[in-house]
Design a protein around this motif. Structure first.
Motif, mmCIF file in Angstrom:
data_model
loop_
_atom_site.group_PDB
_atom_site.id
_atom_site.type_symbol
_atom_site.label_atom_id
_atom_site.label_comp_id
_atom_site.label_asym_id
_atom_site.label_seq_id
_atom_site.Cartn_x
_atom_site.Cartn_y
_atom_site.Cartn_z
ATOM 1 N N VAL A 31 -4.994 38.807 29.548
ATOM 2 C CA VAL A 31 -4.300 40.100 29.512
ATOM 3 C C VAL A 31 -2.845 39.855 29.123
ATOM 4 O O VAL A 31 -2.245 38.863 29.534
ATOM 5 C CB VAL A 31 -4.379 40.784 30.894
ATOM 6 C CG1 VAL A 31 -3.657 42.126 30.872
ATOM 7 C CG2 VAL A 31 -5.822 40.954 31.322
ATOM 8 N N SER A 32 -2.257 40.753 28.327
ATOM 9 C CA SER A 32 -0.889 40.517 27.860
ATOM 10 C C SER A 32 0.130 40.820 28.956
ATOM 11 O O SER A 32 -0.096 41.662 29.834
ATOM 12 C CB SER A 32 -0.586 41.397 26.644
ATOM 13 O OG SER A 32 -0.295 42.713 27.064
ATOM 14 N N ALA A 33 1.254 40.119 28.859
ATOM 15 C CA ALA A 33 2.338 40.306 29.834
ATOM 16 C C ALA A 33 2.827 41.744 29.804
ATOM 17 O O ALA A 33 3.143 42.339 30.829
ATOM 18 C CB ALA A 33 3.476 39.344 29.518
ATOM 19 N N LYS A 34 2.891 42.283 28.611
ATOM 20 C CA LYS A 34 3.394 43.642 28.455
ATOM 21 C C LYS A 34 2.501 44.640 29.188
ATOM 22 O O LYS A 34 2.983 45.574 29.838
ATOM 23 C CB LYS A 34 3.456 43.979 26.964
ATOM 24 C CG LYS A 34 4.176 45.265 26.679
ATOM 25 C CD LYS A 34 4.331 45.476 25.185
ATOM 26 C CE LYS A 34 4.935 46.849 24.917
ATOM 27 N NZ LYS A 34 5.136 47.104 23.502
ATOM 28 N N ALA A 72 7.604 38.529 39.991
ATOM 29 C CA ALA A 72 6.538 38.691 38.994
ATOM 30 C C ALA A 72 7.127 38.775 37.587
ATOM 31 O O ALA A 72 6.596 38.200 36.637
ATOM 32 C CB ALA A 72 5.720 39.934 39.314
ATOM 33 N N VAL A 73 8.259 39.497 37.465
ATOM 34 C CA VAL A 73 8.888 39.650 36.150
ATOM 35 C C VAL A 73 9.360 38.291 35.628
ATOM 36 O O VAL A 73 9.296 38.016 34.423
ATOM 37 C CB VAL A 73 10.041 40.675 36.221
ATOM 38 C CG1 VAL A 73 10.886 40.628 34.951
ATOM 39 C CG2 VAL A 73 9.489 42.079 36.427
ATOM 40 N N PRO A 78 9.144 35.000 29.878
ATOM 41 C CA PRO A 78 9.019 34.177 28.661
ATOM 42 C C PRO A 78 7.966 34.717 27.695
ATOM 43 O O PRO A 78 7.963 34.365 26.508
ATOM 44 C CB PRO A 78 8.574 32.811 29.206
ATOM 45 C CG PRO A 78 8.835 32.846 30.670
ATOM 46 C CD PRO A 78 8.814 34.262 31.089
ATOM 47 N N LEU A 79 7.074 35.551 28.193
ATOM 48 C CA LEU A 79 5.974 36.042 27.370
ATOM 49 C C LEU A 79 6.235 37.428 26.798
ATOM 50 O O LEU A 79 5.408 37.990 26.086
ATOM 51 C CB LEU A 79 4.684 36.084 28.210
ATOM 52 C CG LEU A 79 4.339 34.777 28.938
ATOM 53 C CD1 LEU A 79 3.242 35.002 29.949
ATOM 54 C CD2 LEU A 79 3.938 33.723 27.916
ATOM 55 N N LEU A 80 7.392 37.999 27.175
ATOM 56 C CA LEU A 80 7.676 39.365 26.739
ATOM 57 C C LEU A 80 8.637 39.367 25.562
ATOM 58 O O LEU A 80 9.480 38.480 25.438
ATOM 59 C CB LEU A 80 8.305 40.161 27.891
ATOM 60 C CG LEU A 80 7.386 40.501 29.080
ATOM 61 C CD1 LEU A 80 8.224 40.977 30.256
ATOM 62 C CD2 LEU A 80 6.339 41.530 28.692
ATOM 63 N N ASP A 83 12.758 43.513 23.922
ATOM 64 C CA ASP A 83 12.971 44.911 24.300
ATOM 65 C C ASP A 83 11.940 45.439 25.309
ATOM 66 O O ASP A 83 12.036 46.556 25.766
ATOM 67 C CB ASP A 83 13.029 45.808 23.066
ATOM 68 C CG ASP A 83 11.762 45.688 22.233
ATOM 69 O OD1 ASP A 83 10.937 44.803 22.553
ATOM 70 O OD2 ASP A 83 11.618 46.470 21.283
ATOM 71 N N ASP A 84 10.955 44.612 25.670
ATOM 72 C CA ASP A 84 9.975 45.075 26.654
ATOM 73 C C ASP A 84 10.604 45.345 28.011
ATOM 74 O O ASP A 84 10.169 46.205 28.761
ATOM 75 C CB ASP A 84 8.854 44.027 26.845
ATOM 76 C CG ASP A 84 7.931 44.001 25.639
ATOM 77 O OD1 ASP A 84 7.946 44.993 24.874
ATOM 78 O OD2 ASP A 84 7.221 42.996 25.461
ATOM 79 N N LEU A 85 11.662 44.553 28.329
ATOM 80 C CA LEU A 85 12.272 44.671 29.653
ATOM 81 C C LEU A 85 13.325 45.760 29.727
ATOM 82 O O LEU A 85 13.881 46.034 30.766
ATOM 83 C CB LEU A 85 12.871 43.336 30.087
ATOM 84 C CG LEU A 85 11.848 42.377 30.711
ATOM 85 C CD1 LEU A 85 12.458 41.011 30.906
ATOM 86 C CD2 LEU A 85 11.320 42.924 32.026
#
Lengths: 210, 483
Positions: A31-34, A72-73, A78-80, A83-85
Motif C-alpha cells: 500500500v502506498s504511503a500517500k 507514523a509520519v 521518505p516515501l512521500l 507536497d504530500d505533507l
C-alpha cells in the motif's frame, strides 16, 4: 481495505507502537504511503479533533494520539512526495507580541499538522513584522494568531493591520484564538475566523483554505 | 444561633501515618527539587541564601534544607484573628474552628433581570457586599468578582472601598502591586482611625498567590506578600494547582506538592518577619482534562480540601482553602449537590477559612446574586452538622416522656416550646417546606426564583452607612473612587 479501521483505531487510542507496527505492515503489503496518510491517518486525526471539540476526549489522550501520528509520519516521510505533507495548505502560527503563553498555540499547531497542514511555528512574543515576513517567505495560505491575555489582544489587531499594509492580507486567511478571544472580537479586527479549541481550529482551517 | 467558628475535625480523610508520609514527601520535594523563580527577587535570594538555602543562579533553583523549613515553620503563629468592624464579626482562626465565606475573581455575573451572564461591575462588588452583610452564615467577604467596568489601575482601592462600604465583615482581596498595597493600607487606616489602631486589629487581609504551581515563585505576588508581612497585615498564601495539569493527577501527589509549596511560602514569610500572621493557603483543585479549564465541583475537591486542613494543622498554621465551587452555569440542581458536598466535607474537615463557599458558578468564572442566598443556607446546614447531637438530661427528655405518657403527644409540652427554635436549623427562608397547594399558589417557584425574591427583599432595604459621610469625603479627596 479492512486495515484502515485498525490503523485508525491504533491512532485514535494513542497507541504509537501499535500504529507504527501496522503502518510498516501495511507498507509491506504494497500500500502506498500517500494512501496510508490520506485514507487512515488524517481521517483518524479528524475524529480526534472532533472528539476534542465536543469535549469527549481527555487532552492527554489527544496528545498521545498526535504523538503517535508524528511517529507514523516519520516512517512515511521518505516515501512521500514533497507536497504530500502540505496537501491541506501552509500555515504560519505564533503567539502575538507581548504574550508568552504557548500551550494552546502548540495544541493548535499540532492538530493542524495532524490534519495535513505544513505548519511553521514562530513561537511566542512574535512581532507583527515577523508574522508578515514568515507568511511571505513560506507562501502561507493561513496566518494563525494566539493570545491568552486581554492586554495582548490589541496586538492581534496590529498584526492584521501589518498584513494589510504589507499587501499580503488578500493572499492569506487570518485565524485568531486564545482564552479571552471571541468570535465578535475576531470579526471586529477583520480576522477571517475564530476557533474556541484546537480541534475546531483544524477543521476551520481546512474550510478556510479550500 | 451563630454558625461561625464551630469546631470541625470530624472528617479526616488522611490517617496520621498518611499525614506524616505526605509531610515527609513535601520536605523531600523542597530539598531535592526546590523552587524556581524569575527576575526581580534578588533580595529574596539573598535572604534565603543567608539562612542556609542553596541557590543555584544559573539554573534558577532554590533548594530548602529540612532544618531551615522546620525551624521557620515553627515560628508561624498557630492562631490568627481576622477582625471585622463590629464585635460580632471577628474570626478566630485556630485548631479546627471553621469559618466560611465568599471568594474568587469571577469576571461574569448572572443578571437577576434575565438570568444570563454579563460582565461584573464595581456596583456588583458593592451590592454583593451589602447582600453578604445580611446573610448570617457567610462569615466574611472576600471580593467574589472583578469590576470589569473600571480601569485596571483603579481596581485595588476601589474594590476595597466597595467592600468596606457594603459590609462590616472581614474583607479580603488581592492587590496588583506594592503601591496598591500601601494605598489600601492608607484607606483602611482612615476607616480605623489611624494606622496603629488598624495594625492592632486589621480588618482586612491580603491574598498573595506567591506560588505559580508547580514550585515557582511569582515575583510580583512574593514582593507584595513580604511587604504585607513587614506591616503586620495577615496574608493568605494562596496556591491552587490543578491535579493533572499543574500538579500530579493523583490526590496524594497533589497534596504533597501543595504542602511543599506552602512550607516554602511560610518559610519566606517567617524569614521576612518572624511571627508574621499567615494562613496556609493550599487549595487543591482539579484540571478539566477535556478543556484544560478548572474543575471545582468534583467530590474529590471536598475530600482534598478536608485533607489539606490536616496538613496545615500538622504544622500548626491556620488554613485558607476552597469549597462550594461548582461547574454548573446557573443555580440549578447540579450547583446544589456540588456545593453541598464540597462545603460539608471541608467544614467537617475543620478548615479554618473556606473561601469560594458562596456565590460561585461556572468553574470560578461567574457568580450569581441568587446563589449567595442559596449558599448561605448550605453553609448554615453544614455548620449545623458540626454541632453534633447534644445529649444531656434536658435534651434526653426522660421526664417529658414520662409526663406525656404512652399514647399522648408532645405538641404543647413546655419542653417542645423551649426547644422549638434551638434544636433544628432555621434557615433564611429559601428552603421550601410548604404544602403543594400553597407552593402552587405562591407561583410554583423553584429555588432559583425563590432566591431572586429574597435577594430583592434584602437589597431593597436602606443602605447601612459603614462609611460616614465626612470620612467618605476625606477618602474621595485622597483617592479616585469610581463607585
Amino acid at each position: 481495505m479492512s486495515d484502515w479501521a485498525q490503523l485508525k483505531q491504533a491512532l485514535i487510542s494513542g497507541d504509537g507502537e501499535e500504529l507504527c507496527r501496522r503502518v510498516r505492515q501495511t507498507l509491506d503489503q504494497g500500500v502506498s504511503a500517500k494512501d496510508i496518510l490520506n485514507q487512515a491517518l488524517i481521517p483518524a486525526m479528524d475524529v480526534v479533533g472532533e472528539r476534542m471539540e465536543n469535549e469527549d476526549m481527555f487532552i492527554p489522550e489527544v496528545l498521545m494520539a498526535a504523538k503517535a501520528m508524528s511517529a507514523a509520519v516519520e516512517i512515511l516521510k521518505p516515501l512521500l512526495a514533497a507536497d504530500d505533507l502540505s496537501a491541506a495548505g501552509k500555515v504560519v502560527i505564533g503567539t502575538v507580541k507581548g504574550d508568552l503563553h504557548d500551550i494552546g498555540k502548540n495544541l493548535v499547531a499540532m492538530m493542524m499538522e495532524s490534519a495535513g497542514f505544513e505548519v511553521k511555528d514562530l513561537g511566542v512574543d512574535v512581532a507583527p513584522e515577523t508574522f508578515v515576513a514568515a507568511a511571505r517567505d513560506n507562501g502561507a495560505q493561513l496566518v494563525c494568531l494566539s493570545a491568552l491575555l486581554t492586554t495582548t489582544m490589541p496586538m492581534m489587531k496590529e498584526t492584521v493591520a501589518a498584513l494589510e499594509s504589507s499587501g499580503l492580507r488578500d493572499k492569506v486567511k487570518v485565524m485568531v484564538g486564545g482564552a479571552p478571544v471571541t468570535r465578535a472580537f475576531a470579526a471586529s479586527i477583520n480576522a477571517d475566523g475564530y476557533a474556541p479549541d484546537a480541534g475546531s481550529a483544524a477543521k476551520l482551517a481546512k474550510s478556510l483554505v479550500q | 444561633m451563630k454558625s461561625k467558628g464551630r469546631r470541625g475535625g470530624i472528617y479526616r480523610p488522611l490517617t496520621q501515618d498518611q499525614v506524616e508520609t505526605i509531610h515527609d514527601a513535601a520536605l523531600t520535594i523542597l530539598e531535592r527539587v526546590g523552587f524556581t523563580y524569575e527576575s526581580g527577587l534578588d533580595d529574596l535570594l539573598e535572604m534565603l541564601e543567608g539562612s542556609g538555602a542553596r541557590v543555584d543562579r544559573e539554573k534558577a533553583r532554590i533548594a530548602f534544607p529540612r532544618s531551615l523549613v522546620e525551624a521557620q515553620t515553627a515560628k508561624a503563629p498557630n492562631r490568627v484573628i481576622l477582625y471585622g468592624r463590629s464585635e460580632d464579626s471577628h474570626l478566630d482562626l485556630q485548631d479546627d474552628l471553621v469559618h466560611l465565606g465568599t471568594g474568587g475573581a469571577a469576571i461574569k455575573i448572572v443578571d437577576p433581570e434575565n438570568g444570563t451572564a454579563r460582565p461584573s461591575t464595581l456596583k456588583d462588588v458593592y451590592d454583593l457586599a451589602r447582600l453578604v452583610d445580611k446573610l448570617d452564615n457567610i462569615h466574611f467577604y472576600l471580593r467574589p468578582c472583578i469590576p470589569t467596568d473600571i480601569p485596571e489601575a483603579a481596581y485595588d482601592v476601589n474594590v476595597f472601598y466597595a467592600c468596606f462600604k457594603g459590609t462590616r465583615k472581614h474583607v479580603m482581596a488581592g492587590v496588583n502591586n506594592e503601591k496598591s498595597f500601601h494605598d489600601v493600607l492608607e484607606l483602611a487606616a482612615l476607616l480605623a482611625d489611624g494606622m496603629d489602631a488598624l495594625k492592632a486589629r486589621p480588618f482586612f487581609s491580603i491574598i498573595t498567590s506567591f506560588a505559580i504551581s508547580p514550585l515557582k515563585f511569582c515575583t510580583q505576588s512574593t514582593r507584595i506578600m513580604r511587604e504585607a508581612n513587614r506591616h503586620g497585615i495577615p496574608v493568605a498564601l494562596s496556591c491552587a494547582p490543578m491535579a493533572g495539569s499543574t500538579s500530579p493527577i493523583t490526590m496524594a501527589g497533589t497534596l504533597a506538592q501543595i504542602h511543599a509549596e506552602q512550607l516554602a511560602g511560610i518559610t519566606v514569610c517567617q524569614l521576612t518577619q518572624p511571627g508574621a500572621p499567615v494562613l496556609y493557603g493550599g487549595i487543591p483543585g482539579m484540571a478539566n482534562l477535556k478543556t484544560m479549564g478548572y474543575l471545582g465541583g468534583a467530590v474529590e475537591c471536598g475530600m482534598m480540601n478536608a485533607a489539606i486542613h490536616q496538613m496545615a494543622a500538622h504544622v500548626g498554621v491556620p488554613n485558607y482553602n476552597s469549597a462550594g465551587l461548582s461547574d454548573a452555569k446557573i443555580p440549578d440542581a447540579q450547583a446544589g449537590w456540588e456545593k453541598a458536598l464540597t462545603i460539608v466535607l471541608a467544614a467537617m474537615g475543620g478548615s479554618n477559612y473556606v473561601h469560594h463557599a458562596a456565590g460561585m458558578l461556572e468553574s470560578m468564572l461567574a457568580v450569581a446574586y441568587e446563589q449567595f442566598v442559596i449558599d448561605d443556607e448550605i453553609i448554615g446546614m453544614s455548620c449545623k452538622v458540626l454541632e453534633g447531637i447534644p445529649v444531656d438530661a434536658d435534651r434526653l427528655a426522660l421526664e417529658v416522656i414520662e409526663s406525656v405518657g404512652p399514647g399522648g403527644n408532645f405538641m404543647t409540652s413546655p419542653h417542645t416550646m423551649a426547644h422549638l427554635h434551638d434544636e433544628y436549623f432555621e434557615g433564611n427562608g429559601i428552603t421550601d417546606r410548604k404544602s403543594r397547594p400553597k407552593w402552587e399558589k405562591d407561583g410554583a417557584a423553584d429555588a432559583w426564583a425563590r432566591a431572586r425574591r429574597l435577594v430583592e427583599r434584602l437589597l431593597s432595604g436602606e443602605e447601612t452607612p459603614y462609611i460616614s459621610e465626612s470620612l467618605d469625603r476625606q477618602i474621595r479627596e485622597r483617592f479616585e473612587i469610581l463607585l
